[in-house]
Design a protein around this motif. Structure first.
Motif, PDB file in Angstrom:
ATOM      1  N   ILE A 135       0.820  -1.219   0.000  1.00  0.00           N
ATOM      2  CA  ILE A 135       0.000   0.000   0.000  1.00  0.00           C
ATOM      3  C   ILE A 135       0.849   1.261   0.000  1.00  0.00           C
ATOM      4  O   ILE A 135       0.330   2.374   0.077  1.00  0.00           O
ATOM      5  CB  ILE A 135      -0.949   0.040   1.221  1.00  0.00           C
ATOM      6  CG1 ILE A 135      -0.134  -0.033   2.508  1.00  0.00           C
ATOM      7  CG2 ILE A 135      -1.968  -1.084   1.156  1.00  0.00           C
ATOM      8  CD1 ILE A 135      -0.914   0.402   3.713  1.00  0.00           C
ATOM      9  N   ALA A 136       2.179   1.068  -0.100  1.00  0.00           N
ATOM     10  CA  ALA A 136       3.076   2.209   0.111  1.00  0.00           C
ATOM     11  C   ALA A 136       2.754   3.368  -0.818  1.00  0.00           C
ATOM     12  O   ALA A 136       2.747   4.533  -0.403  1.00  0.00           O
ATOM     13  CB  ALA A 136       4.524   1.773  -0.074  1.00  0.00           C
ATOM     14  N   HIS A 137       2.475   3.058  -2.077  1.00  0.00           N
ATOM     15  CA  HIS A 137       2.264   4.147  -3.040  1.00  0.00           C
ATOM     16  C   HIS A 137       0.939   4.860  -2.826  1.00  0.00           C
ATOM     17  O   HIS A 137       0.705   5.920  -3.385  1.00  0.00           O
ATOM     18  CB  HIS A 137       2.356   3.615  -4.471  1.00  0.00           C
ATOM     19  CG  HIS A 137       3.750   3.193  -4.836  1.00  0.00           C
ATOM     20  ND1 HIS A 137       4.699   4.085  -5.250  1.00  0.00           N
ATOM     21  CD2 HIS A 137       4.344   1.985  -4.817  1.00  0.00           C
ATOM     22  CE1 HIS A 137       5.826   3.434  -5.494  1.00  0.00           C
ATOM     23  NE2 HIS A 137       5.643   2.166  -5.237  1.00  0.00           N
ATOM     24  N   GLN A 138       0.015   4.235  -2.013  1.00  0.00           N
ATOM     25  CA  GLN A 138      -1.272   4.887  -1.795  1.00  0.00           C
ATOM     26  C   GLN A 138      -1.223   5.919  -0.678  1.00  0.00           C
ATOM     27  O   GLN A 138      -2.143   6.713  -0.520  1.00  0.00           O
ATOM     28  CB  GLN A 138      -2.331   3.836  -1.428  1.00  0.00           C
ATOM     29  CG  GLN A 138      -2.546   2.823  -2.547  1.00  0.00           C
ATOM     30  CD  GLN A 138      -3.403   1.664  -2.058  1.00  0.00           C
ATOM     31  OE1 GLN A 138      -4.321   1.833  -1.280  1.00  0.00           O
ATOM     32  NE2 GLN A 138      -3.075   0.459  -2.531  1.00  0.00           N
ATOM     33  N   VAL A 139      -0.136   5.899   0.106  1.00  0.00           N
ATOM     34  CA  VAL A 139      -0.034   6.860   1.203  1.00  0.00           C
ATOM     35  C   VAL A 139       0.324   8.223   0.620  1.00  0.00           C
ATOM     36  O   VAL A 139       1.238   8.320  -0.183  1.00  0.00           O
ATOM     37  CB  VAL A 139       1.034   6.409   2.213  1.00  0.00           C
ATOM     38  CG1 VAL A 139       1.139   7.398   3.354  1.00  0.00           C
ATOM     39  CG2 VAL A 139       0.723   5.010   2.718  1.00  0.00           C
ATOM     40  N   PRO A 140      -0.425   9.281   1.000  1.00  0.00           N
ATOM     41  CA  PRO A 140      -0.109  10.608   0.456  1.00  0.00           C
ATOM     42  C   PRO A 140       1.317  11.010   0.796  1.00  0.00           C
ATOM     43  O   PRO A 140       1.827  10.660   1.857  1.00  0.00           O
ATOM     44  CB  PRO A 140      -1.100  11.534   1.162  1.00  0.00           C
ATOM     45  CG  PRO A 140      -2.070  10.666   1.854  1.00  0.00           C
ATOM     46  CD  PRO A 140      -1.533   9.296   1.952  1.00  0.00           C
ATOM     47  N   GLU A 141       1.942  11.764  -0.120  1.00  0.00           N
ATOM     48  CA  GLU A 141       3.353  12.038   0.060  1.00  0.00           C
ATOM     49  C   GLU A 141       3.650  12.824   1.326  1.00  0.00           C
ATOM     50  O   GLU A 141       4.648  12.585   2.001  1.00  0.00           O
ATOM     51  CB  GLU A 141       3.899  12.791  -1.162  1.00  0.00           C
ATOM     52  CG  GLU A 141       5.411  12.851  -1.120  1.00  0.00           C
ATOM     53  CD  GLU A 141       6.011  13.582  -2.293  1.00  0.00           C
ATOM     54  OE1 GLU A 141       5.451  13.492  -3.390  1.00  0.00           O
ATOM     55  OE2 GLU A 141       7.054  14.221  -2.097  1.00  0.00           O
ATOM     56  N   SER A 142       2.730  13.763   1.688  1.00  0.00           N
ATOM     57  CA  SER A 142       3.006  14.548   2.898  1.00  0.00           C
ATOM     58  C   SER A 142       3.054  13.641   4.123  1.00  0.00           C
ATOM     59  O   SER A 142       3.922  13.801   4.991  1.00  0.00           O
ATOM     60  CB  SER A 142       1.927  15.614   3.059  1.00  0.00           C
ATOM     61  OG  SER A 142       0.653  15.009   3.025  1.00  0.00           O
ATOM     62  N   THR A 143       2.165  12.669   4.187  1.00  0.00           N
ATOM     63  CA  THR A 143       2.201  11.709   5.289  1.00  0.00           C
ATOM     64  C   THR A 143       3.479  10.899   5.231  1.00  0.00           C
ATOM     65  O   THR A 143       4.164  10.682   6.242  1.00  0.00           O
ATOM     66  CB  THR A 143       0.994  10.755   5.198  1.00  0.00           C
ATOM     67  OG1 THR A 143      -0.163  11.528   4.917  1.00  0.00           O
ATOM     68  CG2 THR A 143       0.821   9.971   6.466  1.00  0.00           C
ATOM     69  N   GLN A 144       3.802  10.428   4.004  1.00  0.00           N
ATOM     70  CA  GLN A 144       5.015   9.641   3.842  1.00  0.00           C
ATOM     71  C   GLN A 144       6.232  10.369   4.385  1.00  0.00           C
ATOM     72  O   GLN A 144       7.091   9.760   5.036  1.00  0.00           O
ATOM     73  CB  GLN A 144       5.243   9.364   2.345  1.00  0.00           C
ATOM     74  CG  GLN A 144       4.473   8.191   1.806  1.00  0.00           C
ATOM     75  CD  GLN A 144       4.976   7.801   0.424  1.00  0.00           C
ATOM     76  OE1 GLN A 144       6.149   7.979   0.126  1.00  0.00           O
ATOM     77  NE2 GLN A 144       4.100   7.280  -0.406  1.00  0.00           N
ATOM     78  N   ILE A 145       6.272  11.690   4.130  1.00  0.00           N
ATOM     79  CA  ILE A 145       7.481  12.414   4.538  1.00  0.00           C
ATOM     80  C   ILE A 145       7.627  12.407   6.048  1.00  0.00           C
ATOM     81  O   ILE A 145       8.719  12.166   6.581  1.00  0.00           O
ATOM     82  CB  ILE A 145       7.447  13.853   3.979  1.00  0.00           C
ATOM     83  CG1 ILE A 145       7.708  13.777   2.476  1.00  0.00           C
ATOM     84  CG2 ILE A 145       8.485  14.739   4.668  1.00  0.00           C
ATOM     85  CD1 ILE A 145       7.765  15.094   1.780  1.00  0.00           C
ATOM     86  N   TRP A 146       6.516  12.590   6.792  1.00  0.00           N
ATOM     87  CA  TRP A 146       6.611  12.545   8.252  1.00  0.00           C
ATOM     88  C   TRP A 146       7.046  11.179   8.738  1.00  0.00           C
ATOM     89  O   TRP A 146       7.912  11.060   9.607  1.00  0.00           O
ATOM     90  CB  TRP A 146       5.269  12.936   8.879  1.00  0.00           C
ATOM     91  CG  TRP A 146       5.012  14.409   8.765  1.00  0.00           C
ATOM     92  CD1 TRP A 146       4.117  15.031   7.959  1.00  0.00           C
ATOM     93  CD2 TRP A 146       5.707  15.437   9.474  1.00  0.00           C
ATOM     94  NE1 TRP A 146       4.197  16.386   8.104  1.00  0.00           N
ATOM     95  CE2 TRP A 146       5.162  16.677   9.038  1.00  0.00           C
ATOM     96  CE3 TRP A 146       6.719  15.438  10.431  1.00  0.00           C
ATOM     97  CZ2 TRP A 146       5.609  17.896   9.528  1.00  0.00           C
ATOM     98  CZ3 TRP A 146       7.157  16.669  10.915  1.00  0.00           C
ATOM     99  CH2 TRP A 146       6.605  17.867  10.462  1.00  0.00           C
ATOM    100  N   LEU A 147       6.425  10.149   8.159  1.00  0.00           N
ATOM    101  CA  LEU A 147       6.778   8.793   8.586  1.00  0.00           C
ATOM    102  C   LEU A 147       8.227   8.485   8.221  1.00  0.00           C
ATOM    103  O   LEU A 147       8.979   7.901   8.998  1.00  0.00           O
ATOM    104  CB  LEU A 147       5.841   7.785   7.928  1.00  0.00           C
ATOM    105  CG  LEU A 147       4.362   7.967   8.291  1.00  0.00           C
ATOM    106  CD1 LEU A 147       3.494   6.976   7.526  1.00  0.00           C
ATOM    107  CD2 LEU A 147       4.162   7.765   9.790  1.00  0.00           C
ATOM    108  N   PHE A 148       8.610   8.918   6.996  1.00  0.00           N
ATOM    109  CA  PHE A 148       9.972   8.730   6.526  1.00  0.00           C
ATOM    110  C   PHE A 148      10.957   9.324   7.521  1.00  0.00           C
ATOM    111  O   PHE A 148      11.949   8.692   7.907  1.00  0.00           O
ATOM    112  CB  PHE A 148      10.130   9.406   5.163  1.00  0.00           C
ATOM    113  CG  PHE A 148      11.543   9.515   4.661  1.00  0.00           C
ATOM    114  CD1 PHE A 148      12.066   8.540   3.829  1.00  0.00           C
ATOM    115  CD2 PHE A 148      12.343  10.593   5.005  1.00  0.00           C
ATOM    116  CE1 PHE A 148      13.360   8.642   3.370  1.00  0.00           C
ATOM    117  CE2 PHE A 148      13.639  10.689   4.553  1.00  0.00           C
ATOM    118  CZ  PHE A 148      14.155   9.709   3.730  1.00  0.00           C
ATOM    119  N   LEU A 149      10.665  10.557   7.966  1.00  0.00           N
ATOM    120  CA  LEU A 149      11.612  11.244   8.836  1.00  0.00           C
ATOM    121  C   LEU A 149      11.851  10.461  10.125  1.00  0.00           C
ATOM    122  O   LEU A 149      12.980  10.390  10.606  1.00  0.00           O
ATOM    123  CB  LEU A 149      11.104  12.655   9.156  1.00  0.00           C
ATOM    124  CG  LEU A 149      11.347  13.655   8.032  1.00  0.00           C
ATOM    125  CD1 LEU A 149      10.733  15.002   8.391  1.00  0.00           C
ATOM    126  CD2 LEU A 149      12.838  13.810   7.770  1.00  0.00           C
TER     127      LEU A 149
END
Lengths: 534, 635
Positions: A210-224
């Motif tokens: 489901i990784a690509h379905q997560v909005p990028e702004s959310t991804q960036i927080w989780l990524f950090l």
């Protein structure tokens, strides 16, 4: 369902537990520990033989999978499995530990400490490393990631050098901080997956799907969250200052495990977790990471030359190397990924050997200061030769293992990141500088330095002109490597040279998993067959 | 027979391995093992050479693929060899001269306790150099390239308890690595453009690459060549490399390794053929270097350093030649071969002199040695004549051909290249005549002096293991040029570097050039005789001297420039960074830790036990939470 990985995890745990009843029988404890480590190595060999790169290439993401529900309420599993990258890191771990035990065999421990405790901690570290590399459930990975700290904390804090308290607490707090930030991200990831799937999950492959379905702004927080934890562990500049202290104060075998393997969990985490789980964020954040990576390459190298302490010197060289790994990891090509994965193994070998050589030097001279040594090559030519070989591997001379990985990282990073790659390539001059500087200071020139002269003193008396040949004949002096030491180094030397010419078997294992990572990222290779000119 | 090709480098590599691993047990026979492996390689090289000679010219390029070395995705680096006229020519030079120098070293190093280690390293060098020239792709080249760098590092620093040797070794490796960065980035560019690093594929498709990129590749390759071949601006390591034992100077720092840059450009001639600008830059580097080397060579009193700067200068000629493109590749290789003979011979002669003179290198302490060591004198003298281009000796053929080709350029290039090359020929004659006179003629100045070891000098001829290689190389110096020219070196090399283009046009009539060069050389000899031969040579170095001499004695300030621009700022930067890392980065971390420690102490004081204060903080917290929620909602 294959029980192999569970066995692989339990063997060192059992070995470590056995140290307690054997605590008053040191020889038996050592023998048991060694037997455990060797058994673990044999198990990894068996797993390697059974691992199928062909299956990995045809889409099997993990092999030797094992999964049972753990905490159903949270959807966590005791899920294990390996891909090629995890496999080579397991192999590195299992290969290093027996050799390190050989070096720890006769080590003089701080007062009141027993060898059984020492070996138990080494085995416990090995067990947590196995866990961290084999977990395919993100929560389970987190647990091992934090658990790794505990045996290492005790190894540094109980068996380390004079400043061990400071170093171990610093190491622990730094890592714990990173871990907690990752925990926050982990929970966020769980919640996000719940929003998409209707039911939260920690299973890696479900999260990846489901990784690509997560909005990028959310991804960036989780990524950090994940990124900071891994950047501290790796460590990347500016999160690095715990490493020189920990590396210097840890006993040498623990330093090898720490810098050679434990730190790889950070870079492994980049490849296994941040890229596939946060693909868009990884792409967006790549320039930042690459900047840090390139700064690390030059910064680590320049600082290495400025060090006075040998262990800190090796630690700083490692920071430069981690820059290369991070560059390859965020350059998004299969060559750079394969290079980064192979670099993790090779750095473990070459820096491991460098640390061991420093340890052997310190064991003879009793000082960690570079300026306390000089002209050792004249007294201990075999030791000097081995140190030079380790150094050549560290500066990635072709014909040694490290060249293959450094070449792959650079050639693979160049298409997407030409400027960063050129700067990192300039780093190879600095690598030559710090290695040859260190070698010249300690090994070349006339016999000098307090530690060396002290060891020669009983023969000539203070201030006397010391003829090393005389010293050697009378049994005093600065001894060259013993047969046991050469024996323990030999496998390392053989692997360093053989992997320089025949990296094929390792690359064959790595390549399919690297391709899978490229697919998960959703990126094509920047250089098509026939190059961009076609 | 091509199946034997891998043995070319495997045998010396095995020799090195055994000598390294066997330890003291091999002290008695290790050196002969070293000699045997290189001689065996030479024999195999000869077999392969004659086999290739029997093939039609278009079939003379053959490849042997041994195994996949580095493979990932679309990248596949072969561990493979390419046997073609160019590589075989180098194989014969490396193993041929290499064999002679190995034999010489048996005698030269006979009193050295580290002789086995020496042979191990020398064998390692031969193996790496053979990989360099035999590889069939750029990564193999790089393997050999850095491999010879390692061997060179080890051998320059052979007398490792001498700080100057250790420093010179480090300097050589570092400056080489500067060049290696260029070579590496060139490799990255080629792979990006063409997706392959095999010579055959790259050369076949290089035309598809945009012109600007081709130019960049040629400049980067040239940077690599400059590092390895001691060309401007990376020339200053080569004279320092003379800290190594003299056979090393002969083999590595004169005959073979330092010519690798010339090999690189000749090998990649299909790339250089596409860019006139790239070639022009190559030639300019060659011209600048050949002048620098010749000028500084006039000022030194150290016999090996004079020869070293002579090497810098002669390689400048070769680089100039290969920069002329199809009119010059074969000429560069021709001069490389003849230079390999006579310069190796000169170095071995210098080694013989040092052997006789308590390892002294200062020519001011020599004089009149000709009658004490006749074989050395004669063989060295023939090498000298070959180097200054005495008619019909080997240097005459090869150097003249380059100068003619330089004058055959049109416009300013013809004048500048040809003029500089002619001027440098005169300077070469000057410094070499000076060297000859100071060493072999005149008053025996050593009679009143003590050697560097505090003992008297007793000059004597060297043993046969040393003189025989010198005699063989002297034959090469005399006949090599004529032989190579008449058996058709140019046609032999054509499959690798293309047909040699006939000279036409230019700024001077071709027939005039040899006379001009001979005249300049003669002038150089005469001036040297007037300056050095007719006056007694002072044992102490005269000072003060004129500005140009002072500059030349200080290597035209190359080291000063490096020191001021790179070394000293680097040291300061390092110190500053260490300070920043300890105080700044780590200080911030420790500061945070201290702050947290202090903060938690203050927080503890907030735990007062009074319900009202807890209530207040709960209220405050709630306000904050609500505010945060609202902020998020409306954002």
């Amino acid at each position: 369902m294959s029980p192999m990985l569970i066995i692989l995890l339990l063997v060192p745990v059992v070995g470590a537990l056995l140290m307690y009843p054997l605590r008053h029988n040191v020889p038996a404890a050592k023998a048991t520990a060694m037997a455990t480590a060797l058994l673990e190595f044999v198990l990894v060999v068996v797993i390697w033989v059974g691992y199928s790169p062909a299956a990995a290439a045809s889409g099997t993401r993990f092999q030797y999978e094992f999964s049972v529900p753990w905490i159903p309420a949270f959807g966590t599993h005791l899920a294990f499995g390996i891909d090629g990258i995890a496999l080579v890191l397991l192999a590195l771990t299992a290969f290093l530990v027996p050799g390190l035990m050989l070096f720890a065999w006769a080590e003089k421990l701080p007062e009141g400490r027993t060898a059984s405790g020492y070996f138990a901690l080494l085995l416990a570290t090995e067990a947590t490393l196995v866990g961290v590399f084999t977990a395919t459930d993100v929560f389970l990975f987190y647990v091992f990631f934090e658990a790794m700290l505990i045996p290492m904390y005790f190894l540094i804090g109980r068996f380390g050098g004079p400043n061990r308290q400071y170093a171990s607490v610093k190491f622990f707090l730094y890592s714990l901080l990173g871990g907690l930030i990752m925990l926050a991200s982990l929970i966020g990831l769980y919640v996000t997956s719940g929003n998409i799937l209707g039911q939260g999950t920690f299973t890696w492959s479900e999260l990846q799907s489901i990784a690509h379905q997560v909005p990028e702004s959310t991804q960036i927080w989780l990524f950090l969250g994940f990124f900071i934890a891994f950047a501290i562990k790796a460590p990347l500049v500016p999160f690095h200052t715990w490493l020189p202290d920990a590396g210097a104060e840890a006993p040498i075998v623990a330093a090898v495990l720490l810098v050679g393997v434990l730190d790889k969990v950070g870079t492994y985490g980049f490849l296994r977790y941040t890229l596939p789980l946060f693909p868009e964020a990884s792409r967006t954040m790549a320039p930042l990471v690459i900047t840090l990576a390139v700064i690390g390459v030059l910064y680590g190298a320049l600082l290495a030359v400025g060090q006075k302490d040998m262990s800190r010197f090796v630690a700083y060289t490692s920071i430069a190397h981690f820059g290369f790994i991070a560059l390859g990891t965020f350059a998004f090509s299969s060559q750079a990924f394969a290079g980064a994965a192979l670099y993790m193994v090779n750095h473990g070998l070459s820096t491991g050997m460098l640390f061991v050589m420093v340890g052997l030097l310190v064991a003879r001279g009793g000082s960690r200061l570079i300026s306390d040594y000089g002209g050792v090559a004249k007294l201990a030519p075999v030791l000097a030769g081995c140190l030079l070989l380790a150094g050549m591997s560290s500066l990635a001379l072709p014909g040694t293992n490290s060249f293959v990985s450094e070449f792959l990282v650079l050639v693979g990073s160049f298409p997407n990141e030409p400027v960063a790659t050129i700067i990192a390539t300039v780093g190879i001059i600095f690598a030559a500088l710090y290695i040859l500087w260190f070698y010249q200071q300690t090994m070349q020139g006339p016999v000098r330095g307090q530690a060396v002269l002290n060891s020669l003193e009983p023969v000539g008396g203070p201030g006397a002109m010391i003829d090393p040949a005389v010293a050697a004949r009378r049994g005093g002096g600065f001894p060259d490597l013993t047969k046991r030491e050469i024996g323990a180094l030999a496998p390392l030397i053989v692997v360093i040279v053989v992997l320089g010419f025949f990296p094929g078997p390792v690359l064959d294992v790595i390549n399919p998993s690297v391709q899978a990572t490229m697919t998960e990222l959703g990126l094509p290779d920047p250089v098509p067959a026939g190059g961009i000119a076609r | 027979m091509i199946a034997l090709a891998p043995l070319l480098f495997v045998l010396p590599a095995l020799g090195a391995l055994i000598n390294f691993l066997a330890g003291r047990r091999a002290n008695a026979w290790g050196h002969w093992l070293g000699v045997a492996t290189v001689v065996a390689s030479f024999v195999i090289g000869l077999l392969l050479f004659f086999e290739t000679l029997g093939l039609a010219p278009e079939e003379r390029t053959r490849e042997v693929s041994l195994f996949d070395w580095i493979a990932s995705g679309s990248l596949n680096v072969d561990f493979g060899l390419r046997l073609d006229p160019l590589s075989l020519t180098f194989v014969l030079l490396i193993t041929g001269v290499g064999s002679l120098i190995h034999i010489y070293s048996v005698g030269y190093m006979s009193h050295d306790p580290g002789r086995r280690r020496f042979f191990a390293q020398l064998n390692l060098f031969v193996a790496a150099m053979l990989i360099l020239v035999l590889g069939n792709n750029f990564v193999m080249l790089y393997l050999g390239w850095e491999g010879v760098g390692l061997a060179s590092y080890l051998l320059i620093g052979f007398y490792q308890d001498r700080p100057s040797a250790a420093t010179a070794a480090k300097k050589a490796f570092l400056m080489n690595r500067v060049g290696d960065v260029g070579l590496a980035v060139a490799i990255f560019l080629i792979w990006l453009e063409l997706g392959t690093l095999q010579y055959t594929d790259v050369f076949a498709r290089i035309g598809e690459v945009p012109g600007g990129t081709v130019l960049a590749i040629t400049i980067l390759l040239l940077l690599g060549a400059c590092g390895k071949s001691g060309q401007f601006p990376l020339q200053s390591w080569l004279p320092d490399a003379m800290e190594g034992p003299t056979p090393v100077s002969a083999l590595i720092h004169a005959a073979t390794m330092v010519t690798a840059g010339v090999y690189l450009i000749a090998r990649t001639s299909p790339i250089y053929n596409l860019t006139e600008t790239g070639r022009l830059i190559v030639s300019l580097v060659g011209v600048v270097t050949l002048l620098i080397g010749a000028v500084i060579g006039c000022a030194y009193d150290d016999i090996k350093k004079v020869l070293a700067y002579s090497t810098v200068s002669q390689i400048g000629y070769m680089i100039l030649a290969v920069g002329l493109g199809p009119a010059g590749y074969a000429l560069g290789i021709f001069h490389l071969l003849t230079h390999g003979f006579f310069k190796a011979g000169l170095f071995l002669g210098a080694g013989s002199v040092m052997h006789a003179m308590n390892d002294d290198v200062n020519m001011r302490h020599f004089g009149g040695l000709g009658k004490h060591m006749k074989i050395t004198f004669v063989t060295f003298g023939l090498g000298y004549l070959a180097l200054i281009g005495f008619p019909f000796l080997s240097g005459y053929f090869s150097k003249d051909a380059i100068i003619e080709a330089a004058f055959a350029q049109e416009g300013w290039q013809g004048w500048v290249f040809g003029g500089a090359a002619t001027l440098a020929a005169g300077l070469t004659a000057f410094y070499m005549t000076r060297l000859m006179i100071m060493t072999f003629f005149g008053k025996e100045r050593w009679r009143e002096l003590k050697g560097p070891d505090g003992k008297d000098y007793h000059p004597h001829e060297s043993p046969a293991t040393m003189t025989v290689p010198m005699i063989v190389l002297a034959f090469g110096s005399v006949l090599g040029g004529f032989l190579l020219y008449s058996i058709g070196l140019y046609e032999w090399l054509a499959p690798s570097v293309g047909e040699l283009r006939e000279l036409e046009g230019g700024v001077l009539p071709h027939a005039l050039v040899p006379w001009l060069v001979v005249a300049f050389s003669l002038l150089g000899v005469v001036i040297a005789y007037l300056v050095v031969g007719r006056r007694p040579t002072p044992v102490e170095r005269p000072s003060p001297v004129s500005v140009p001499v002072r500059a030349a004695r200080r290597d035209l300030y190359a080291n000063t420039i490096n020191e001021t621009l790179i070394e000293r700022p680097g040291i300061w930067l390092t110190r500053a960074l260490v300070f920043v890392d300890n105080r700044g980065v780590d200080g911030a971390v420790n500061g945070i830790a201290a702050g947290l420690g202090g903060g938690s102490g203050r927080l503890r004081r907030l735990q007062t036990g009074f319900v009202r204060s807890y209530a207040l903080s709960m209220l405050g917290g709630s306000v904050l939470v609500v505010a945060a929620l609202l902020a998020v909602r409306f954002a």
